[in-house]
Design an enzyme around this catalytic site. Structure first.
Site, PDB file in Angstrom:
ATOM      1  N   GLY A   1     -13.290  -4.688  -6.450  1.00  0.00           N
ATOM      2  CA  GLY A   1     -13.582  -4.086  -5.147  1.00  0.00           C
ATOM      3  C   GLY A   1     -14.152  -2.689  -5.284  1.00  0.00           C
TER       4      GLY A   1
ATOM      5  N   GLU B   1      -7.200  -3.658 -11.760  1.00  0.00           N
ATOM      6  CA  GLU B   1      -6.311  -4.468 -12.591  1.00  0.00           C
ATOM      7  C   GLU B   1      -6.996  -5.694 -13.177  1.00  0.00           C
ATOM      8  OE1 GLU B   1      -3.653  -8.071 -12.606  1.00  0.00           O
ATOM      9  OE2 GLU B   1      -4.514  -7.343 -10.738  1.00  0.00           O
TER      10      GLU B   1
ATOM     11  N   ILE C   1      -7.964   1.498  -5.000  1.00  0.00           N
ATOM     12  CA  ILE C   1      -7.254   2.215  -3.943  1.00  0.00           C
ATOM     13  C   ILE C   1      -5.770   1.882  -3.978  1.00  0.00           C
ATOM     14  CG2 ILE C   1      -9.301   2.317  -2.472  1.00  0.00           C
ATOM     15  CD1 ILE C   1      -7.988   0.157  -0.708  1.00  0.00           C
ATOM     16  N   ASP C   2      -5.382   0.775  -4.640  1.00  0.00           N
ATOM     17  CA  ASP C   2      -3.974   0.378  -4.696  1.00  0.00           C
ATOM     18  C   ASP C   2      -3.147   1.229  -5.657  1.00  0.00           C
ATOM     19  OD1 ASP C   2      -4.310  -1.655  -2.856  1.00  0.00           O
ATOM     20  OD2 ASP C   2      -4.731  -3.174  -4.370  1.00  0.00           O
TER      21      ASP C   2
ATOM     22  N   ARG D   1      -1.432  -5.321  -2.142  1.00  0.00           N
ATOM     23  CA  ARG D   1      -1.033  -6.713  -2.397  1.00  0.00           C
ATOM     24  C   ARG D   1       0.328  -6.793  -3.073  1.00  0.00           C
ATOM     25  NH1 ARG D   1      -3.513 -11.714  -3.040  1.00  0.00           N
ATOM     26  NH2 ARG D   1      -5.466 -10.789  -2.306  1.00  0.00           N
TER      27      ARG D   1
ATOM     28  N   GLU E   1       0.022  -4.938   3.247  1.00  0.00           N
ATOM     29  CA  GLU E   1      -0.348  -6.337   3.472  1.00  0.00           C
ATOM     30  C   GLU E   1       0.495  -7.317   2.662  1.00  0.00           C
ATOM     31  OE1 GLU E   1      -4.390  -6.864   2.260  1.00  0.00           O
ATOM     32  OE2 GLU E   1      -4.048  -6.120   0.228  1.00  0.00           O
TER      33      GLU E   1
ATOM     34  N   ARG F   1       1.658  -2.847  19.385  1.00  0.00           N
ATOM     35  CA  ARG F   1       0.242  -3.072  19.151  1.00  0.00           C
ATOM     36  C   ARG F   1      -0.045  -2.944  17.655  1.00  0.00           C
ATOM     37  NH1 ARG F   1       1.204  -4.392  23.501  1.00  0.00           N
ATOM     38  NH2 ARG F   1       0.107  -3.944  25.466  1.00  0.00           N
TER      39      ARG F   1
ATOM     40  N   HIS G   1     -11.000  -3.082   5.263  1.00  0.00           N
ATOM     41  CA  HIS G   1     -11.954  -2.493   4.322  1.00  0.00           C
ATOM     42  C   HIS G   1     -12.378  -1.075   4.689  1.00  0.00           C
ATOM     43  CE1 HIS G   1     -12.140  -6.718   3.149  1.00  0.00           C
ATOM     44  NE2 HIS G   1     -12.565  -6.275   1.987  1.00  0.00           N
ATOM     45  N   VAL G   2     -11.942  -0.591   5.846  1.00  0.00           N
ATOM     46  CA  VAL G   2     -12.195   0.810   6.188  1.00  0.00           C
ATOM     47  C   VAL G   2     -11.617   1.711   5.100  1.00  0.00           C
ATOM     48  CG1 VAL G   2     -11.605   2.651   7.818  1.00  0.00           C
ATOM     49  CG2 VAL G   2     -12.324   0.421   8.661  1.00  0.00           C
TER      50      VAL G   2
END
Length: 344
Positions: A12, A104, A128-129, A173, A224, A268, A274-275
């Site tokens: 990514g 990774e 980013i993770d 993840r 997520e 809400r 993906h932002v």
């Protein structure tokens, strides 16, 4: 003596990739080493899609998000004669080695190619993770945290105006680094991460307690990949992607629905998706990417193949790719305990 090296970005995209490419090219040029960029990650190596990189062609990249080389999730071990074709590409373009900027999955493939095939590969961690082992930080993480924190800040005002529960779903993840950092920085009232299975009833009780104290709005940040404690909440099994991994995303809607059912509070959902990957890198990510890029070029020129640039104690050192890919770096219990201080 090293005279020609290749560069690719795999997996990514994330902010800071261009800054790293720029730094590698600049430092290599100072050492009279030519650099060549492969398009679209491993696919470019397999297909021979390559271009020479120069100081001129990499000017103006420092602040730009994404990657000028493009990227893909192609795994050379899933392609016919993948490792052999990579070896052939290095020979055809007379490259002394390959600098691979990836997360990774990309680094795991790099380790196998270096260890099993004996190919000269050097890794640079980006995701980013922030879940690559052996390094305190990965390129792109700090910018993603800024984006997520800004979202928490903005949701505060609308949550308070409407007396609502606002659920923010962020990426993560297997590791909840973004959720933990952004939740702490933004003052979230609950943070749900993969490392700590959550009890949705306990979350509901906490939000009711806040309401009883006159706080009629709340912010819940959820990664997520967050999972409930066994027996507390049933989640539908997600579909699988082409690599056999669960396609995550959408748990925020489940959390919001369950909160409404248990508390009666309107909820809400905002899913950043993906932002988090896009936009200009923060100053710290630019500095980190520059440090890692310069050191990657230096390590390559020293012939330190089979290693990865790791950020430790405000500096960049080489560590074995085996160490970097041995396990995922997850949020430590003591850090999450600090966050939990504010959930009561």
């Amino acid at each position: 003596m090293v005279s020609r090296i290749g560069i690719l970005t795999g997996g990514g995209d994330c902010p800071g990739l261009n800054a790293a490419i720029r730094a590698i090219v600049r430092r290599a040029d100072l050492g009279n080493v030519s650099t060549y960029g492969f398009r679209a990650g491993w696919r470019g190596v397999l297909q021979g899609s390559v271009e020479q990189l120069t100081i001129s062609s990499t000017r103006g990249l420092l602040h730009r998000g994404g990657t000028m080389l493009g990227t893909s999730r192609v795994d050379p071990y899933r392609e016919e004669r993948g490792p052999e074709r990579i070896r052939e590409a290095l020979e055809v373009y007379r490259l002394d080695g390959l600098v691979v900027i990836g997360g990774e999955g990309t680094l795991a493939a790099s380790h196998r190619l270096a260890e099993d095939e004996g190919l000269p590969i050097l890794g640079v961690p980006k995701t980013i993770d922030n879940d690559v082992g052996g390094t305190d930080l990965t390129i792109g993480f700090l910018t993603a945290v800024r984006t997520a924190t800004e979202a928490v800040d903005r949701l505060h005002s609308t949550a308070e105006s409407h007396d609502r529960v606002m659920v923010l779903e962020v990426m993560g993840r297997h590791a909840g680094w973004i959720a933990t950092y952004a939740g702490m920085a933004g003052g979230a009232d609950a943070i749900l991460v993969p490392e700590v299975p959550f009890d949705i009833d306990a979350v509901g009780r906490h939000l009711k307690h806040r309401a009883g104290m006159g706080r009629d709005f709340s912010i819940v940040v959820v990664a997520e990949g967050a999972l409930p404690k066994e027996g507390t909440l049933e989640l539908e099994a997600p579909p699988l992607d082409e690599f056999g991994r669960p396609k995550l995303g959408g748990i925020g809607h489940t959390i919001a629905h369950e909160i409404e059912q248990r508390t009666g509070f309107p909820a809400r959902v905002t899913i950043l998706g993906h932002v988090q990957r896009g936009g200009s890198p923060t100053p710290m990510d630019r500095v980190l990417a520059t440090q890692m890029g310069v050191k990657a070029a230096e390590f390559a020129m020293d012939g330190a193949w089979g290693t990865m640039t790791a950020y430790r104690d405000n500096g960049v050192v080489p560590i074995p790719l085996a160490e970097a890919t041995a396990h995922l770096k997850t949020v430590p219990a003591d850090l999450f305990a600090v966050a939990e201080t504010f959930f009561g």
